[in-house]
Motif scaffolding. Structure first.
Motif, PDB file in Angstrom:
ATOM      1  N   UNK A  73       0.770  -1.207   0.013  1.00 15.21           N
ATOM      2  CA  UNK A  73       0.038   0.002   0.000  1.00 15.21           C
ATOM      3  C   UNK A  73       0.981   1.156   0.111  1.00 15.21           C
ATOM      4  N   UNK A  74       1.943   1.357  -0.860  1.00 16.09           N
ATOM      5  CA  UNK A  74       2.715   2.605  -0.983  1.00 16.09           C
ATOM      6  C   UNK A  74       2.809   3.042  -2.473  1.00 16.09           C
ATOM      7  N   UNK A  75       1.596   3.592  -2.515  1.00 13.84           N
ATOM      8  CA  UNK A  75       1.323   4.153  -3.986  1.00 13.84           C
ATOM      9  C   UNK A  75       2.401   5.091  -4.459  1.00 13.84           C
ATOM     10  N   UNK A  92       5.135  -2.828 -20.405  1.00 14.97           N
ATOM     11  CA  UNK A  92       5.262  -3.995 -19.668  1.00 14.97           C
ATOM     12  C   UNK A  92       4.080  -4.582 -19.069  1.00 14.97           C
ATOM     13  N   UNK A  93       3.361  -5.607 -19.487  1.00 19.30           N
ATOM     14  CA  UNK A  93       2.369  -6.110 -18.971  1.00 19.30           C
ATOM     15  C   UNK A  93       2.278  -6.142 -17.297  1.00 19.30           C
ATOM     16  N   UNK A  94       3.279  -6.922 -16.609  1.00 18.10           N
ATOM     17  CA  UNK A  94       3.245  -6.991 -15.332  1.00 18.10           C
ATOM     18  C   UNK A  94       3.248  -5.855 -14.574  1.00 18.10           C
ATOM     19  N   UNK A  95       3.795  -4.762 -15.095  1.00 17.34           N
ATOM     20  CA  UNK A  95       3.753  -3.674 -14.443  1.00 17.34           C
ATOM     21  C   UNK A  95       2.272  -2.933 -14.521  1.00 17.34           C
ATOM     22  N   UNK A  96       1.889  -3.129 -15.709  1.00 15.85           N
ATOM     23  CA  UNK A  96       0.568  -2.615 -15.755  1.00 15.85           C
ATOM     24  C   UNK A  96      -0.681  -3.367 -14.713  1.00 15.85           C
ATOM     25  N   UNK A  97      -0.341  -4.790 -14.672  1.00 11.88           N
ATOM     26  CA  UNK A  97      -1.354  -5.521 -13.894  1.00 11.88           C
ATOM     27  C   UNK A  97      -1.003  -5.134 -12.573  1.00 11.88           C
ATOM     28  N   UNK A  98       0.160  -4.984 -11.862  1.00 11.87           N
ATOM     29  CA  UNK A  98       0.247  -4.732 -10.398  1.00 11.87           C
ATOM     30  C   UNK A  98      -0.358  -3.618 -10.245  1.00 11.87           C
ATOM     31  N   UNK A  99      -0.185  -2.429 -11.256  1.00 14.41           N
ATOM     32  CA  UNK A  99      -0.568  -1.082 -10.928  1.00 14.41           C
ATOM     33  C   UNK A  99      -2.035  -1.026 -10.845  1.00 14.41           C
ATOM     34  N   UNK A 100      -2.693  -1.650 -11.829  1.00 13.10           N
ATOM     35  CA  UNK A 100      -4.204  -2.062 -11.761  1.00 13.10           C
ATOM     36  C   UNK A 100      -4.760  -2.589 -10.585  1.00 13.10           C
ATOM     37  N   UNK A 101      -4.161  -3.588 -10.199  1.00  9.02           N
ATOM     38  CA  UNK A 101      -4.451  -4.321  -9.008  1.00  9.02           C
ATOM     39  C   UNK A 101      -4.427  -3.527  -7.586  1.00  9.02           C
ATOM     40  N   UNK A 102      -3.087  -2.581  -7.415  1.00  8.80           N
ATOM     41  CA  UNK A 102      -3.109  -1.867  -6.659  1.00  8.80           C
ATOM     42  C   UNK A 102      -4.210  -0.565  -6.311  1.00  8.80           C
ATOM     43  N   UNK A 103      -4.380  -0.175  -7.692  1.00 13.02           N
ATOM     44  CA  UNK A 103      -5.607   1.047  -7.699  1.00 13.02           C
ATOM     45  C   UNK A 103      -6.629   0.382  -7.385  1.00 13.02           C
ATOM     46  N   UNK A 104      -7.161  -0.801  -7.808  1.00 15.36           N
ATOM     47  CA  UNK A 104      -8.397  -1.421  -7.315  1.00 15.36           C
ATOM     48  C   UNK A 104      -8.440  -1.397  -5.922  1.00 15.36           C
ATOM     49  N   UNK A 106      -6.889  -0.101  -3.562  1.00 16.04           N
ATOM     50  CA  UNK A 106      -6.876   1.363  -2.823  1.00 16.04           C
ATOM     51  C   UNK A 106      -7.998   2.197  -3.055  1.00 16.04           C
ATOM     52  N   UNK A 107      -8.968   1.532  -3.965  1.00 11.81           N
ATOM     53  CA  UNK A 107     -10.136   2.143  -4.423  1.00 11.81           C
ATOM     54  C   UNK A 107      -9.754   3.753  -5.005  1.00 11.81           C
ATOM     55  N   UNK A 108      -8.770   3.707  -5.742  1.00 13.04           N
ATOM     56  CA  UNK A 108      -8.316   4.668  -6.652  1.00 13.04           C
ATOM     57  C   UNK A 108      -8.859   4.600  -7.959  1.00 13.04           C
ATOM     58  N   UNK A 109      -9.952   4.718  -8.179  1.00 13.52           N
ATOM     59  CA  UNK A 109     -11.024   4.419  -9.162  1.00 13.52           C
ATOM     60  C   UNK A 109     -10.478   4.940 -10.386  1.00 13.52           C
ATOM     61  N   UNK A 110     -10.488   6.223 -10.579  1.00 15.44           N
ATOM     62  CA  UNK A 110     -10.024   6.956 -11.970  1.00 15.44           C
ATOM     63  C   UNK A 110      -8.703   6.294 -12.267  1.00 15.44           C
ATOM     64  N   UNK A 111      -7.731   6.097 -11.472  1.00 14.57           N
ATOM     65  CA  UNK A 111      -6.616   5.496 -11.912  1.00 14.57           C
ATOM     66  C   UNK A 111      -6.616   4.220 -12.503  1.00 14.57           C
ATOM     67  N   UNK A 112      -7.540   3.485 -11.760  1.00 14.60           N
ATOM     68  CA  UNK A 112      -7.808   1.952 -11.958  1.00 14.60           C
ATOM     69  C   UNK A 112      -8.472   1.861 -13.429  1.00 14.60           C
ATOM     70  N   UNK A 113      -9.196   2.765 -13.719  1.00 10.23           N
ATOM     71  CA  UNK A 113      -9.937   2.931 -15.032  1.00 10.23           C
ATOM     72  C   UNK A 113      -8.788   3.212 -16.048  1.00 10.23           C
ATOM     73  N   UNK A 114      -8.264   4.202 -15.948  1.00 11.33           N
ATOM     74  CA  UNK A 114      -7.001   4.511 -16.927  1.00 11.33           C
ATOM     75  C   UNK A 114      -6.077   3.324 -17.199  1.00 11.33           C
ATOM     76  N   UNK A 115      -5.521   2.650 -16.132  1.00 12.83           N
ATOM     77  CA  UNK A 115      -4.657   1.679 -16.180  1.00 12.83           C
ATOM     78  C   UNK A 115      -5.148   0.443 -16.821  1.00 12.83           C
ATOM     79  N   UNK A 116      -6.577   0.025 -16.526  1.00 15.43           N
ATOM     80  CA  UNK A 116      -7.259  -0.863 -17.132  1.00 15.43           C
ATOM     81  C   UNK A 116      -7.629  -0.797 -18.627  1.00 15.43           C
ATOM     82  N   UNK A 117      -7.691   0.484 -19.018  1.00 18.35           N
ATOM     83  CA  UNK A 117      -7.982   0.857 -20.523  1.00 18.35           C
ATOM     84  C   UNK A 117      -6.772   0.763 -21.112  1.00 18.35           C
TER      85      UNK A 117
END
Length: 161
Positions: A73-75, A92-104, A106-117
């Motif tokens: 939890x150290x965003x 890098x797929x692994x990096x994007x997957x880790x960040x998407x998981x972290x944003x979800x 931590x409930x950082x929805x906007x960042x999760x949406x951007x990363x998911x897209x």
């Protein structure tokens, strides 16, 4: 994440492992020089970030540290580290997957949406990328989009299961 003793113990072990890896990568030992005393104070977030962002860490080690900092939890550190990784290995797929998981998490929805897209655009056939996009839509309250994504995922990749 709950605060059960097992989760806290795992979090502590992960932090210790990440710190030890970062310290080892920059040439520090587990004992202070010459004194024989164990290092007892935990490094601050800024100190950890500086250690994790050193150029002498391999790409693989930076990916491990990214995962650990995201799970801890150290965003801020994770975002800085992911930026460095993506500069070296764009897409890098692994990096994007880790960040998407972290944003979800931590409930950082906007960042999760951007990363998911970004994930879905870079890896349109990848189940995990599609899942994270659907989960981000769901967390954002965009239930129709989430249901469409999950339904399409189930139809195309999990047919008959």
């Amino acid at each position: 994440m709950s605060r059960s003793p097992i989760n806290l113990a795992l979090k502590w072990k992960a932090w210790r492992w990440a710190s030890a890896l970062a310290l080892a990568a920059v040439g520090f030992s587990a004992r202070s020089e010459g004194s024989g005393q164990k290092l007892t104070s935990a490094p601050s977030d800024a100190e950890e970030g500086q250690l994790a962002l050193r150029d002498n860490l391999s790409l693989e080690h930076r990916r491990y540290l990214l995962y650990l900092y995201a799970r801890l939890g150290k965003p801020k550190i994770a975002e800085q580290l992911s930026e460095r990784i993506l500069n070296e290995a764009p897409g890098d797929k692994q990096t994007y997957l880790v960040m998407a998981s972290m944003y979800l998490e931590l409930r950082q929805t906007e960042k999760a949406l951007l990363t998911g897209k970004r994930l879905a655009k870079l890896y349109p056939a990848d189940n995990q990328a599609i899942y994270f996009l659907g989960a981000a839509h769901y967390q954002a309250g965009q239930f129709q989009e989430a249901n469409e994504i999950f339904s399409d995922l189930k139809k195309s990749d999990f047919q008959g299961k």
